[in-house]
Design a protein around this motif. Structure first.
Motif, PDB file in Angstrom:
ATOM      1  N   VAL A 165       0.848  -1.205   0.000  1.00  0.00           N
ATOM      2  CA  VAL A 165       0.000   0.000   0.000  1.00  0.00           C
ATOM      3  C   VAL A 165       0.879   1.249   0.000  1.00  0.00           C
ATOM      4  CG1 VAL A 165      -2.108  -0.986   1.014  1.00  0.00           C
ATOM      5  CG2 VAL A 165      -0.240  -0.227   2.532  1.00  0.00           C
ATOM      6  N   LYS A 166       2.022   1.176  -0.690  1.00  0.00           N
ATOM      7  CA  LYS A 166       2.975   2.296  -0.665  1.00  0.00           C
ATOM      8  C   LYS A 166       2.363   3.573  -1.196  1.00  0.00           C
ATOM      9  CE  LYS A 166       7.390   1.947  -1.452  1.00  0.00           C
ATOM     10  NZ  LYS A 166       7.850   2.125  -0.050  1.00  0.00           N
ATOM     11  N   TYR A 167       1.491   3.466  -2.224  1.00  0.00           N
ATOM     12  CA  TYR A 167       1.015   4.662  -2.931  1.00  0.00           C
ATOM     13  C   TYR A 167      -0.471   4.875  -2.738  1.00  0.00           C
ATOM     14  CZ  TYR A 167       5.597   4.030  -4.952  1.00  0.00           C
ATOM     15  OH  TYR A 167       6.953   3.862  -5.100  1.00  0.00           O
ATOM     16  N   LYS A 168      -0.886   6.161  -2.901  1.00  0.00           N
ATOM     17  CA  LYS A 168      -2.279   6.564  -2.705  1.00  0.00           C
ATOM     18  C   LYS A 168      -3.208   5.671  -3.541  1.00  0.00           C
ATOM     19  CE  LYS A 168      -5.074  10.839  -2.803  1.00  0.00           C
ATOM     20  NZ  LYS A 168      -6.214  10.489  -3.681  1.00  0.00           N
ATOM     21  N   ASP A 169      -4.332   5.271  -2.914  1.00  0.00           N
ATOM     22  CA  ASP A 169      -5.379   4.442  -3.528  1.00  0.00           C
ATOM     23  C   ASP A 169      -4.994   2.978  -3.660  1.00  0.00           C
ATOM     24  OD1 ASP A 169      -6.173   7.198  -5.762  1.00  0.00           O
ATOM     25  OD2 ASP A 169      -6.880   6.766  -3.722  1.00  0.00           O
ATOM     26  N   GLN A 170      -3.796   2.574  -3.240  1.00  0.00           N
ATOM     27  CA  GLN A 170      -3.499   1.139  -3.238  1.00  0.00           C
ATOM     28  C   GLN A 170      -4.150   0.508  -2.011  1.00  0.00           C
ATOM     29  OE1 GLN A 170       0.831   0.851  -3.565  1.00  0.00           O
ATOM     30  NE2 GLN A 170       0.656   0.606  -5.806  1.00  0.00           N
ATOM     31  N   GLU A 171      -4.618  -0.737  -2.173  1.00  0.00           N
ATOM     32  CA  GLU A 171      -5.154  -1.426  -1.012  1.00  0.00           C
ATOM     33  C   GLU A 171      -4.812  -2.899  -1.076  1.00  0.00           C
ATOM     34  OE1 GLU A 171      -9.842  -2.099  -2.054  1.00  0.00           O
ATOM     35  OE2 GLU A 171      -9.280  -0.151  -1.260  1.00  0.00           O
ATOM     36  N   THR A 172      -4.859  -3.524   0.094  1.00  0.00           N
ATOM     37  CA  THR A 172      -4.553  -4.952   0.171  1.00  0.00           C
ATOM     38  C   THR A 172      -5.412  -5.552   1.266  1.00  0.00           C
ATOM     39  OG1 THR A 172      -2.721  -6.541   0.265  1.00  0.00           O
ATOM     40  CG2 THR A 172      -2.662  -4.746   1.871  1.00  0.00           C
ATOM     41  N   SER A 173      -5.672  -6.842   1.144  1.00  0.00           N
ATOM     42  CA  SER A 173      -6.557  -7.500   2.089  1.00  0.00           C
ATOM     43  C   SER A 173      -5.698  -8.323   3.055  1.00  0.00           C
ATOM     44  CB  SER A 173      -7.499  -8.389   1.277  1.00  0.00           C
ATOM     45  OG  SER A 173      -8.044  -9.356   2.093  1.00  0.00           O
ATOM     46  N   ILE A 174      -5.989  -8.208   4.370  1.00  0.00           N
ATOM     47  CA  ILE A 174      -5.202  -8.989   5.337  1.00  0.00           C
ATOM     48  C   ILE A 174      -6.143  -9.809   6.219  1.00  0.00           C
ATOM     49  CG2 ILE A 174      -3.401  -7.240   5.295  1.00  0.00           C
ATOM     50  CD1 ILE A 174      -4.070  -6.353   8.014  1.00  0.00           C
ATOM     51  N   CYS A 231       2.083   9.882  -0.101  1.00  0.00           N
ATOM     52  CA  CYS A 231       0.764  10.521  -0.235  1.00  0.00           C
ATOM     53  C   CYS A 231       0.318  10.504  -1.689  1.00  0.00           C
ATOM     54  CB  CYS A 231       0.829  11.991   0.220  1.00  0.00           C
ATOM     55  SG  CYS A 231       1.376  12.224   1.895  1.00  0.00           S
ATOM     56  N   THR A 232       1.280  10.282  -2.583  1.00  0.00           N
ATOM     57  CA  THR A 232       1.005  10.419  -4.017  1.00  0.00           C
ATOM     58  C   THR A 232       0.792   9.049  -4.659  1.00  0.00           C
ATOM     59  OG1 THR A 232       3.431  10.524  -4.128  1.00  0.00           O
ATOM     60  CG2 THR A 232       2.222  12.591  -4.418  1.00  0.00           C
ATOM     61  N   GLN A 233       0.223   9.075  -5.867  1.00  0.00           N
ATOM     62  CA  GLN A 233      -0.049   7.825  -6.577  1.00  0.00           C
ATOM     63  C   GLN A 233       1.242   7.296  -7.202  1.00  0.00           C
ATOM     64  OE1 GLN A 233      -3.415   9.005  -9.133  1.00  0.00           O
ATOM     65  NE2 GLN A 233      -4.762   8.019  -7.589  1.00  0.00           N
ATOM     66  N   GLN A 234       1.237   6.046  -7.518  1.00  0.00           N
ATOM     67  CA  GLN A 234       2.453   5.346  -7.964  1.00  0.00           C
ATOM     68  C   GLN A 234       3.097   6.039  -9.172  1.00  0.00           C
ATOM     69  OE1 GLN A 234       1.885   1.190  -8.710  1.00  0.00           O
ATOM     70  NE2 GLN A 234       4.097   0.773  -8.588  1.00  0.00           N
ATOM     71  N   ASN A 235       2.263   6.547 -10.114  1.00  0.00           N
ATOM     72  CA  ASN A 235       2.832   7.122 -11.335  1.00  0.00           C
ATOM     73  C   ASN A 235       3.078   8.628 -11.221  1.00  0.00           C
ATOM     74  OD1 ASN A 235       0.346   8.066 -11.153  1.00  0.00           O
ATOM     75  ND2 ASN A 235      -0.468   7.139 -13.022  1.00  0.00           N
ATOM     76  N   ASP A 236       2.940   9.180  -9.994  1.00  0.00           N
ATOM     77  CA  ASP A 236       3.092  10.635  -9.831  1.00  0.00           C
ATOM     78  C   ASP A 236       4.558  11.039 -10.022  1.00  0.00           C
ATOM     79  OD1 ASP A 236       1.380  12.976  -7.756  1.00  0.00           O
ATOM     80  OD2 ASP A 236       3.316  13.294  -8.754  1.00  0.00           O
TER      81      ASP A 236
END
Ligand SMILES: NS(=O)(=O)c1c(F)c(F)c(S(=O)(=O)CCO)c(N[C@H]2CCc3ccccc32)c1F
Ligand SMILES: [Zn+2]
Length: 262
Positions: A165-174, A231-236
């Motif tokens: 979840v390094k970048y904004k809007d990334q999510e993962t299920s735990i 705070c930024t998205q991956q491609n920012d």
């Protein structure tokens, strides 16, 4: 999308321009110091119900650009409050690798390294978080102060997923786990006051419970929290590190109740 940050032109001094409550009354966080504390013997130990969620269930971890938040199960409730409050999400606030003092609440002017918030909404009166968020009896947040010390295997159940979840809007299920493991062992000793969300829209809708006893995580765990997220998205093209995501303490002319004698 929420256009606010903890830095520069959209930093906390500007929040009130777009979010009027941020310049209003009952704002959080605050500093706890002796001359505003009042012992209240009617403050009952915090009772958690349904926190021991089966590991067959999942929690969703999300980077929302302001913090890392984890969705919780509404079967998780806090008893012993004026109403029944159901869990919505938890998230953290922290500093940076050179200044590991990122808690929101302070005690005697002293910051802790970080702070965990478990956000609940009044499920007796309201359908969900969004309808409760702006009501004066809408929310209850449990706050846990975090200091550097022993490695904490329970916090590691969240921290070990930061790379996803390094970048904004990334999510993962735990896999779900008993979130009570993230709390200190003394649920009978806490500060209690009526305050607000510490982010825009800063609604004065939060019954705050800040536990007196901090929990510990290791230096390495704290460093992971302070260096993994953006705070930024991956491609920012202009990446912004997610650091110092804590609001400064607010002026406060009211009493804070404490459940413990000094
Ligand atoms: N420190 S705090 O406990 O005041 C607090 C936060 F610090 C924070 F970052 C968030 S958030 O949702 O991750 C991002 C901003 O909304 C929330 N989320 C709340 C704010 C309003 C709302 C509505 C629906 C679900 C969650 C929230 C929050 F209550
Ligand atoms: Zn918070």
């Amino acid at each position: 999308g929420s256009k606010w940050s903890y830095l520069g032109a959209e930093g906390e001094k500007m929040w009130a321009k777009k979010y009027p409550f941020c310049g209003g009354l009952f704002q959080s966080p605050i500093d706890f110091h002796d001359d505003i504390l009042q012992y209240d013997s009617t403050l009952l130990p915090i009772e958690l119900e349904g926190y021991n969620v089966s590991s067959f269930e999942q929690f969703i971890l999300t980077n929302n650009g302001h913090s890392v938040k984890m969705s919780l199960s509404p079967t998780m409730n806090v008893r012993s409050l004026p109403n029944r409050y159901s869990a919505a999400q938890l998230h953290l606030h922290w500093g940076n690798r050179n200044k590991q003092e990122g808690s929101e609440h302070t005690i005697g002017g002293r910051h802790f390294a970080a702070e965990l918030h478990i956000v609940h909404y009044n499920s007796d009166q309201y359908l969900d978080m969004n309808s409760a968020a702006d009501k004066s009896d809408g929310l209850a947040v449990l706050a846990i102060l975090i200091e550097i010390g022993q490695f904490n295997p329970s916090y590691e159940k969240i921290f070990s997923h930061f790379q996803n979840v390094k970048y904004k809007d990334q999510e993962t299920s735990i896999s779900a786990f008993n979130v009570q493991e993230l709390l200190p062992d003394r649920l009978d000793e806490y500060y209690r006051y009526e305050g607000s969300l510490t982010t825009p829209p800063c609604y004065p809708s939060v019954l705050w419970t800040v536990f007196r006893k901090p929990v510990q995580v290791s230096q390495e765990q704290l460093l992971a929290l302070e260096t993994a997220l953006y705070c930024t998205q991956q491609n920012d093209p202009a990446p912004l590190e997610m650091v110092n995501n804590f609001r400064r303490v607010q002026e406060f002319e009211r009493m804070v109740l404490v459940s413990f004698r000094q």
